[in-house]
Design a protein around this motif. Structure first.
Motif, PDB file in Angstrom:
ATOM      1  N   VAL A  45       8.001  35.340   5.806  1.00 58.82           N
ATOM      2  CA  VAL A  45       6.640  34.917   5.484  1.00 58.82           C
ATOM      3  C   VAL A  45       5.779  36.146   5.182  1.00 58.82           C
ATOM      4  O   VAL A  45       5.787  37.119   5.937  1.00 58.82           O
ATOM      5  CB  VAL A  45       6.016  34.128   6.667  1.00 58.82           C
ATOM      6  N   ALA A  46       5.050  36.095   4.071  1.00 57.94           N
ATOM      7  CA  ALA A  46       4.107  37.163   3.718  1.00 57.94           C
ATOM      8  C   ALA A  46       2.742  36.822   4.320  1.00 57.94           C
ATOM      9  O   ALA A  46       2.235  35.716   4.118  1.00 57.94           O
ATOM     10  CB  ALA A  46       4.002  37.290   2.202  1.00 57.94           C
ATOM     11  N   VAL A  47       2.171  37.762   5.059  1.00 61.48           N
ATOM     12  CA  VAL A  47       0.939  37.484   5.804  1.00 61.48           C
ATOM     13  C   VAL A  47      -0.106  38.572   5.614  1.00 61.48           C
ATOM     14  O   VAL A  47       0.180  39.665   5.132  1.00 61.48           O
ATOM     15  CB  VAL A  47       1.210  37.346   7.322  1.00 61.48           C
ATOM     16  N   ALA A  48      -1.310  38.241   6.042  1.00 57.51           N
ATOM     17  CA  ALA A  48      -2.381  39.206   6.237  1.00 57.51           C
ATOM     18  C   ALA A  48      -2.677  39.225   7.729  1.00 57.51           C
ATOM     19  O   ALA A  48      -2.595  38.188   8.403  1.00 57.51           O
ATOM     20  CB  ALA A  48      -3.633  38.807   5.461  1.00 57.51           C
ATOM     21  N   VAL A  49      -2.996  40.405   8.242  1.00 58.47           N
ATOM     22  CA  VAL A  49      -3.268  40.564   9.672  1.00 58.47           C
ATOM     23  C   VAL A  49      -4.566  41.345   9.841  1.00 58.47           C
ATOM     24  O   VAL A  49      -4.754  42.386   9.208  1.00 58.47           O
ATOM     25  CB  VAL A  49      -2.120  41.315  10.390  1.00 58.47           C
ATOM     26  N   THR A  50      -5.431  40.826  10.692  1.00 55.01           N
ATOM     27  CA  THR A  50      -6.710  41.469  11.001  1.00 55.01           C
ATOM     28  C   THR A  50      -6.775  41.732  12.503  1.00 55.01           C
ATOM     29  O   THR A  50      -6.422  40.863  13.294  1.00 55.01           O
ATOM     30  CB  THR A  50      -7.891  40.556  10.615  1.00 55.01           C
ATOM     31  N   VAL A  51      -7.271  42.909  12.877  1.00 60.54           N
ATOM     32  CA  VAL A  51      -7.506  43.231  14.288  1.00 60.54           C
ATOM     33  C   VAL A  51      -8.961  43.660  14.447  1.00 60.54           C
ATOM     34  O   VAL A  51      -9.439  44.544  13.734  1.00 60.54           O
ATOM     35  CB  VAL A  51      -6.562  44.349  14.789  1.00 60.54           C
ATOM     36  N   LEU A  52      -9.646  42.998  15.381  1.00 54.74           N
ATOM     37  CA  LEU A  52     -11.039  43.299  15.695  1.00 54.74           C
ATOM     38  C   LEU A  52     -11.150  43.866  17.098  1.00 54.74           C
ATOM     39  O   LEU A  52     -10.376  43.491  17.984  1.00 54.74           O
ATOM     40  CB  LEU A  52     -11.894  42.025  15.625  1.00 54.74           C
ATOM     41  N   ASP A  53     -12.131  44.754  17.316  1.00 56.01           N
ATOM     42  CA  ASP A  53     -12.375  45.241  18.671  1.00 56.01           C
ATOM     43  C   ASP A  53     -13.253  44.245  19.421  1.00 56.01           C
ATOM     44  O   ASP A  53     -13.618  43.193  18.874  1.00 56.01           O
ATOM     45  CB  ASP A  53     -12.966  46.655  18.658  1.00 56.01           C
ATOM     46  N   ALA A  54     -13.613  44.559  20.649  1.00 52.85           N
ATOM     47  CA  ALA A  54     -14.370  43.625  21.490  1.00 52.85           C
ATOM     48  C   ALA A  54     -15.750  43.301  20.925  1.00 52.85           C
ATOM     49  O   ALA A  54     -16.316  42.245  21.224  1.00 52.85           O
ATOM     50  CB  ALA A  54     -14.507  44.185  22.906  1.00 52.85           C
ATOM     51  N   GLY A  55     -16.281  44.163  20.088  1.00 53.37           N
ATOM     52  CA  GLY A  55     -17.584  43.914  19.478  1.00 53.37           C
ATOM     53  C   GLY A  55     -17.493  43.170  18.159  1.00 53.37           C
ATOM     54  O   GLY A  55     -18.508  42.929  17.512  1.00 53.37           O
ATOM     55  N   GLY A  56     -16.277  42.823  17.750  1.00 53.79           N
ATOM     56  CA  GLY A  56     -16.088  42.108  16.498  1.00 53.79           C
ATOM     57  C   GLY A  56     -15.980  43.016  15.285  1.00 53.79           C
ATOM     58  O   GLY A  56     -16.026  42.547  14.150  1.00 53.79           O
ATOM     59  N   HIS A  57     -15.827  44.308  15.527  1.00 51.91           N
ATOM     60  CA  HIS A  57     -15.724  45.272  14.439  1.00 51.91           C
ATOM     61  C   HIS A  57     -14.275  45.398  13.978  1.00 51.91           C
ATOM     62  O   HIS A  57     -13.352  45.406  14.802  1.00 51.91           O
ATOM     63  CB  HIS A  57     -16.245  46.641  14.884  1.00 51.91           C
ATOM     64  N   LEU A  58     -14.087  45.536  12.692  1.00 50.12           N
ATOM     65  CA  LEU A  58     -12.755  45.665  12.120  1.00 50.12           C
ATOM     66  C   LEU A  58     -12.111  46.974  12.553  1.00 50.12           C
ATOM     67  O   LEU A  58     -12.683  48.044  12.358  1.00 50.12           O
ATOM     68  CB  LEU A  58     -12.838  45.613  10.591  1.00 50.12           C
ATOM     69  N   LEU A  59     -10.936  46.881  13.168  1.00 46.75           N
ATOM     70  CA  LEU A  59     -10.171  48.070  13.532  1.00 46.75           C
ATOM     71  C   LEU A  59      -9.033  48.306  12.550  1.00 46.75           C
ATOM     72  O   LEU A  59      -8.700  49.445  12.237  1.00 46.75           O
ATOM     73  CB  LEU A  59      -9.572  47.922  14.935  1.00 46.75           C
ATOM     74  N   ALA A  60      -8.417  47.226  12.081  1.00 49.69           N
ATOM     75  CA  ALA A  60      -7.300  47.374  11.147  1.00 49.69           C
ATOM     76  C   ALA A  60      -7.102  46.075  10.384  1.00 49.69           C
ATOM     77  O   ALA A  60      -7.377  44.984  10.899  1.00 49.69           O
ATOM     78  CB  ALA A  60      -6.022  47.744  11.904  1.00 49.69           C
ATOM     79  N   PHE A  61      -6.619  46.226   9.151  1.00 49.95           N
ATOM     80  CA  PHE A  61      -6.335  45.075   8.306  1.00 49.95           C
ATOM     81  C   PHE A  61      -5.187  45.439   7.374  1.00 49.95           C
ATOM     82  O   PHE A  61      -5.127  46.551   6.865  1.00 49.95           O
ATOM     83  CB  PHE A  61      -7.563  44.699   7.472  1.00 49.95           C
ATOM     84  N   ARG A  62      -4.292  44.488   7.166  1.00 48.97           N
ATOM     85  CA  ARG A  62      -3.225  44.684   6.191  1.00 48.97           C
ATOM     86  C   ARG A  62      -2.844  43.348   5.603  1.00 48.97           C
ATOM     87  O   ARG A  62      -2.675  42.373   6.323  1.00 48.97           O
ATOM     88  CB  ARG A  62      -2.014  45.311   6.871  1.00 48.97           C
ATOM     89  N   ARG A  63      -2.730  43.302   4.282  1.00 49.63           N
ATOM     90  CA  ARG A  63      -2.262  42.104   3.595  1.00 49.63           C
ATOM     91  C   ARG A  63      -1.031  42.472   2.808  1.00 49.63           C
ATOM     92  O   ARG A  63      -1.040  43.398   2.012  1.00 49.63           O
ATOM     93  CB  ARG A  63      -3.329  41.537   2.639  1.00 49.63           C
ATOM     94  N   ASP A  64       0.067  41.745   3.069  1.00 50.71           N
ATOM     95  CA  ASP A  64       1.290  41.964   2.310  1.00 50.71           C
ATOM     96  C   ASP A  64       1.022  41.674   0.840  1.00 50.71           C
ATOM     97  O   ASP A  64       0.226  40.790   0.505  1.00 50.71           O
ATOM     98  CB  ASP A  64       2.410  41.043   2.812  1.00 50.71           C
ATOM     99  N   ASP A  65       1.690  42.406  -0.033  1.00 54.55           N
ATOM    100  CA  ASP A  65       1.505  42.237  -1.476  1.00 54.55           C
ATOM    101  C   ASP A  65       1.741  40.805  -1.935  1.00 54.55           C
ATOM    102  O   ASP A  65       1.082  40.326  -2.844  1.00 54.55           O
ATOM    103  CB  ASP A  65       2.454  43.167  -2.252  1.00 54.55           C
ATOM    104  N   ARG A  66       2.668  40.119  -1.295  1.00 56.78           N
ATOM    105  CA  ARG A  66       3.027  38.761  -1.702  1.00 56.78           C
ATOM    106  C   ARG A  66       2.208  37.677  -0.990  1.00 56.78           C
ATOM    107  O   ARG A  66       2.355  36.503  -1.303  1.00 56.78           O
ATOM    108  CB  ARG A  66       4.518  38.501  -1.451  1.00 56.78           C
ATOM    109  N   ALA A  67       1.370  38.061  -0.067  1.00 54.96           N
ATOM    110  CA  ALA A  67       0.576  37.064   0.671  1.00 54.96           C
ATOM    111  C   ALA A  67      -0.477  36.454  -0.261  1.00 54.96           C
ATOM    112  O   ALA A  67      -1.034  37.135  -1.122  1.00 54.96           O
ATOM    113  CB  ALA A  67      -0.101  37.699   1.879  1.00 54.96           C
ATOM    114  N   VAL A  68      -0.731  35.177  -0.063  1.00 57.11           N
ATOM    115  CA  VAL A  68      -1.790  34.532  -0.841  1.00 57.11           C
ATOM    116  C   VAL A  68      -3.116  35.234  -0.552  1.00 57.11           C
ATOM    117  O   VAL A  68      -3.345  35.717   0.564  1.00 57.11           O
ATOM    118  CB  VAL A  68      -1.879  33.020  -0.534  1.00 57.11           C
ATOM    119  N   LEU A  69      -3.969  35.309  -1.558  1.00 59.34           N
ATOM    120  CA  LEU A  69      -5.210  36.069  -1.412  1.00 59.34           C
ATOM    121  C   LEU A  69      -6.092  35.566  -0.284  1.00 59.34           C
ATOM    122  O   LEU A  69      -6.714  36.352   0.424  1.00 59.34           O
ATOM    123  CB  LEU A  69      -5.983  36.073  -2.729  1.00 59.34           C
ATOM    124  N   ILE A  70      -6.150  34.271  -0.081  1.00 55.14           N
ATOM    125  CA  ILE A  70      -7.012  33.708   0.967  1.00 55.14           C
ATOM    126  C   ILE A  70      -6.539  34.096   2.373  1.00 55.14           C
ATOM    127  O   ILE A  70      -7.309  34.012   3.335  1.00 55.14           O
ATOM    128  CB  ILE A  70      -7.143  32.181   0.821  1.00 55.14           C
TER     129      ILE A  70
END
Length: 141
Positions: free
Chosen positions: A32-57
């Motif tokens: 499965v091709a996915v996107a992954v988001t990680v937020l800190d306790a304040g809701g701030h973006l710490l990391a994001f990655r979207r596989d090339d084949r993952a749907v844009l949404i």
């Protein structure tokens, strides 16, 4: 009587990268091709990655799932029924001007019993996304 507060290490960028790597490894094993988001306790973006084949949404859904898990301190998989007609949170998605998404795939991250962030996975079926996020959190612990 005195109370002692024990400091809990916050979620770091190294933790966030480990969460992303673990979720992507689980997703890749399932094909499965996915996107992954990680937020800190304040809701701030710490990391994001979207596989090339993952749907844009998938990028948007992963971020909203992480935000929802963080704000409600619960896996989004556990909240799906709560927003159905007659559920306690039925009007919550439209009552707030926040990017909430009640689809499985968002999981809060705890350390020492404290909420330190959240991970969201999008791109697979909701149960798959939940499994990938849960596996990542388990690996971090």
């Amino acid at each position: 009587m005195s109370t002692t507060t024990v400091a809990v290490a916050p979620l770091t960028t190294l933790d966030a990268e480990a969460l992303i790597d673990a979720a992507r490894t689980a997703a890749e094993a399932a094909g499965v091709a996915v996107a992954v988001t990680v937020l800190d306790a304040g809701g701030h973006l710490l990391a994001f990655r979207r596989d090339d084949r993952a749907v844009l949404i998938a990028g948007e859904t992963s971020t909203r799932k992480a935000y929802t898990a963080l704000q409600l301190n619960a896996p989004t998989a556990d909240l799906v029924d709560a927003v159905q007609p007659g559920g306690p949170f039925h009007t919550l998605p439209t009552a707030l001007d926040r990017p909430l998404l009640f689809i499985a795939g968002g999981v809060p991250v705890h350390r020492g019993g404290r909420l330190i962030g959240a991970i969201g996975v999008g791109g697979g079926a909701p149960d798959q996304d939940h499994g990938f996020a849960t596996a990542a959190v388990r690996d971090l612990a």
